[in-house]
Motif scaffolding. Structure first.
Motif, short mmCIF file in Angstrom:
data_model
loop_
_atom_site.label_atom_id
_atom_site.label_comp_id
_atom_site.label_asym_id
_atom_site.label_seq_id
_atom_site.Cartn_x
_atom_site.Cartn_y
_atom_site.Cartn_z
N GLY A 1 -5.88 3.86 -0.17
CA GLY A 1 -5.34 3.84 -1.53
C GLY A 1 -3.83 3.95 -1.55
N SER A 2 -3.18 3.35 -0.55
CA SER A 2 -1.73 3.50 -0.38
C SER A 2 -0.95 2.99 -1.59
CB SER A 2 -1.27 2.76 0.87
OG SER A 2 -1.63 1.38 0.81
N THR A 3 -1.39 1.90 -2.19
CA THR A 3 -0.66 1.35 -3.35
C THR A 3 -0.62 2.35 -4.49
OG1 THR A 3 -1.22 -0.93 -2.77
CG2 THR A 3 -0.62 -0.49 -5.07
N SER B 1 6.02 -1.57 -4.87
CA SER B 1 4.72 -0.97 -4.56
C SER B 1 3.55 -1.71 -5.20
CB SER B 1 4.69 0.50 -5.01
OG SER B 1 5.68 1.25 -4.34
N PHE B 2 3.83 -2.61 -6.13
CA PHE B 2 2.76 -3.31 -6.83
C PHE B 2 2.26 -4.50 -6.00
CE2 PHE B 2 4.59 -0.88 -10.26
CZ PHE B 2 3.49 -0.53 -11.04
N THR B 3 1.78 -4.20 -4.82
CA THR B 3 1.20 -5.21 -3.94
C THR B 3 -0.03 -4.59 -3.26
OG1 THR B 3 2.61 -4.52 -2.10
CG2 THR B 3 3.41 -6.34 -3.45
N SER B 4 -0.93 -5.43 -2.83
CA SER B 4 -2.13 -4.91 -2.15
C SER B 4 -1.78 -4.29 -0.80
CB SER B 4 -3.15 -6.05 -1.95
OG SER B 4 -2.56 -7.12 -1.23
N THR B 5 -0.76 -4.83 -0.13
CA THR B 5 -0.26 -4.26 1.12
C THR B 5 1.21 -3.92 0.95
OG1 THR B 5 -1.80 -5.62 2.42
CG2 THR B 5 0.06 -4.62 3.59
N THR C 1 4.69 -1.58 5.52
CA THR C 1 3.54 -1.23 6.36
C THR C 1 3.63 -1.86 7.74
OG1 THR C 1 2.14 -1.08 4.39
CG2 THR C 1 1.03 -1.27 6.50
#
Length: 590
Positions: free
Chosen positions: A377-379, A148-152, A156
């Protein structure tokens, strides 16, 4: 180490003398020992540990699904009735037993009915089976947390190396065709990247180990070890984080979910009562099973955690408070889940019923992540969601392994009393090695098999025998006197009737219904072969079998006639608290 309360409570054993038939010296021998047992630093350490164990992943993935499947709001009627007459009385019974006898799930039976000691061994084996698959689910969550530690978020889009032509992303796109062969990006991330289940042909060919998951599980068990190695002094501190964090996250996700378009559709679907469902037997069976597995009596955890309480702790109030917190958490989780399912239905332009088909791990690792990936704000929401899943899982793991540790150490104190760190290390290594089959490409198939049979009917049957042994063999009056000795008041007629008749009937009802109404075992369109179902039954029987085996062993090795043997095997040793001391005095009866 903190000491126990030094004074004997009003109505305690010391003040009852020999007038209580339940403590007749002619039938109840006593043994002598000092009370050198560890204890909780604070009352909240105990409460948070119990709540953390009871509130687990099932509250998030199982209750919402079962609720809407069985009539929505109407399901709350059988759920509450089963809680009041079945779940809570058993929960209260285990807390009281553990607190009074101050020992684990194996050695406690010499104080209740020695011939039933096999129940303790069965509980430990079941807890071991649970540890083989439950921690793997936490390892999956840790993998998601890291990813989860990514901008996208990686689940997705359909542009990743693991995606197939059937991958269909309907978020942010109009006129998307969705059929039975379509897979969402989140589903393919879970099945083809996390599990890599497409590389397995089933249980006959589970494939190789997923080294990423092995590493995740190693980190999980490292956390578990350093949380448990020093006993309740360390685990009592850890639960202040792991037991409270899920509630903070649940409220954040609830607020976010309520602001999503279509959220109201999910809530209506969740709570809209279907009264005709109450006429179906399956609904009542599901309610009974849900409250039983949610509160968790029979796993030895409540016995273990309560055994570190002060003798006069109000376990009655603890049982009511923690049961209410557990049930309310399940209800709250339903809103968190179904606001998001309503949002997904709105985005897909389908009915909520068509979205809300996933249950179990799929709800946590496919449905909810899919919705999170398409939020603003998905991340952030993905990180806190999987933090919550990890915390929920760790709490239950702490409880399950502490049940084994307490039970075995209390049974063999001469070998393990000063070697807790080494014993916990050995146990964690055994659990890690036993989990390796669940970390293969086909590991999800093994997880499903262990979850269904490792702790299914076997644990319910164990608790059924436990309730019978305490209420009918030990005696409900004697048990009520034990409670009065601790609390200063005896349980009311409601609790006695539940313990003697209603709760055992409640458990027997679940057992019979589960055996008569078995569904085919299917996961990701893979139907489990008949031989695997046979293996599952063997796994389930391998724990329960210790109960009759120990009964035969006890009768064979006890000298005397059959009548004398039965009398000895059913006669408990009594624990009596000395007045005005910190110790337990168990002086032999002349």
């Amino acid at each position: 180490m903190s000491h126990q309360d030094s004074s004997a409570p009003t109505g305690s054993l010391a003040s009852q003398g020999t007038t209580n038939a339940g403590y007749s010296s002619s039938t109840v021998p006593m043994i002598a020992q000092r009370d050198s047992r560890d204890s909780w630093n604070k009352k909240m350490d105990f409460l948070l540990s119990v709540i953390g164990f009871a509130v687990d992943l099932g509250n998030v993935w199982r209750f919402p699904y079962i609720c809407y499947q069985n009539g929505g709001g109407a399901f709350l009627i059988p759920y509450i009735l089963m809680a009041v007459f079945g779940g809570v009385p058993l929960f209260y019974m285990e807390l009281a037993l553990g607190q009074f006898h101050r020992t684990g799930a194996i050695s406690i039976w010499k104080h209740i009915c020695p011939i039933f000691k096999g129940i303790g061994f069965a509980i430990c084996i079941i807890s071991l089976y649970v540890s083989f698959y439950y921690n793997t689910i936490i390892a999956w969550a840790l993998y998601y947390f890291y990813s989860s530690f990514t901008s996208t978020l990686p689940w997705t889009s359909c542009d990743n190396v693991w995606n197939t032509p059937n991958c269909t992303n309907y978020f942010g796109t109009n006129n998307v065709s969705w059929d039975n062969y379509s897979h969402s990006p989140a589903e393919e991330f879970y099945t083809r990247n996390v599990l890599e289940i497409h590389k397995s042909s089933g249980l006959r060919g589970v494939g190789g180990l997923r080294w990423q998951l092995v590493l995740c599980l190693f980190l999980i068990f490292t956390i578990v070890y350093f949380s448990l190695w020093k006993g309740v002094k360390t685990s009592g501190k850890v639960v202040w984080v792991t037991a409270t964090l899920p509630y903070v996250v649940l409220f954040i996700l609830l607020i976010r979910g309520a602001t999503l378009p279509g959220a109201w559709r999910g809530v209506v679907f969740y709570l809209k009562p279907k009264w005709e469902k109450l006429l179906e037997t399956r609904v009542w069976v599901d309610a009974a099973a849900q409250i039983f597995f949610s509160l968790g009596p029979g796993f030895g955890v409540l016995l273990a955690l309560a055994s570190y309480n002060p003798f006069t702790n109000n376990c009655y109030r603890d049982a009511i408070v923690t049961s209410l917190v557990n049930c309310m958490t399940s209800f709250l989780s339903g809103f968190v889940i179904f606001t998001v399912l309503g949002y997904m239905a709105e985005m897909r332009n389908v009915e909520v019923e068509d979205v809300a088909k996933d249950k179990g791990p799929s709800l946590l690792f496919i449905t909810y992540p899919e919705a999170i990936a398409n939020m603003v704000g998905s991340t952030f929401f993905a990180i806190i969601f999987f933090m919550m899943v990890i915390a929920l899982g760790l709490d239950s793991t702490f409880g399950g392994l502490e049940a084994i540790i307490t039970a075995v150490m209390d049974e063999y104190p001469q070998y393990l009393f000063k070697r807790r760190e080494l014993f916990v290390l050995g146990l964690v290594i055994v659990c890690f090695m036993g989990s390796l089959s669940t970390l293969t490409h086909g590991g999800a198939y093994v997880v499903q098999l262990l979850e269904t049979f490792g702790a299914g009917c076997s644990i319910i049957a164990v608790v059924f025998l436990e309730a019978i042994a305490v209420s009918w063999f030990y005696g409900i009056q004697r048990f009520s006197n034990d409670v009065k000795a601790m609390l200063g008041f005896a349980p009311g007629i409601f609790w006695k009737v539940c313990w003697v008749a209603i709760s055992p009937a409640f458990l027997a009802y679940i057992i019979v219904s589960s055996l008569l109404d078995r569904h085919p075992l299917i996961l990701f369109d893979y139907k489990y072969p008949d031989w695997s179902i046979t293996v599952g039954f063997i796994v389930g029987a391998s724990s329960f079998i210790w109960i009759p085996v120990y009964m035969v062993y006890k009768l064979v090795w006890t000298p005397g006639s059959l009548k004398q043997r039965l009398a000895v095997c059913m006669r408990p040793e009594r624990t009596m608290r000395e007045p005005h001391t910190d110790s337990l005095s168990m002086t032999p009866v002349p």
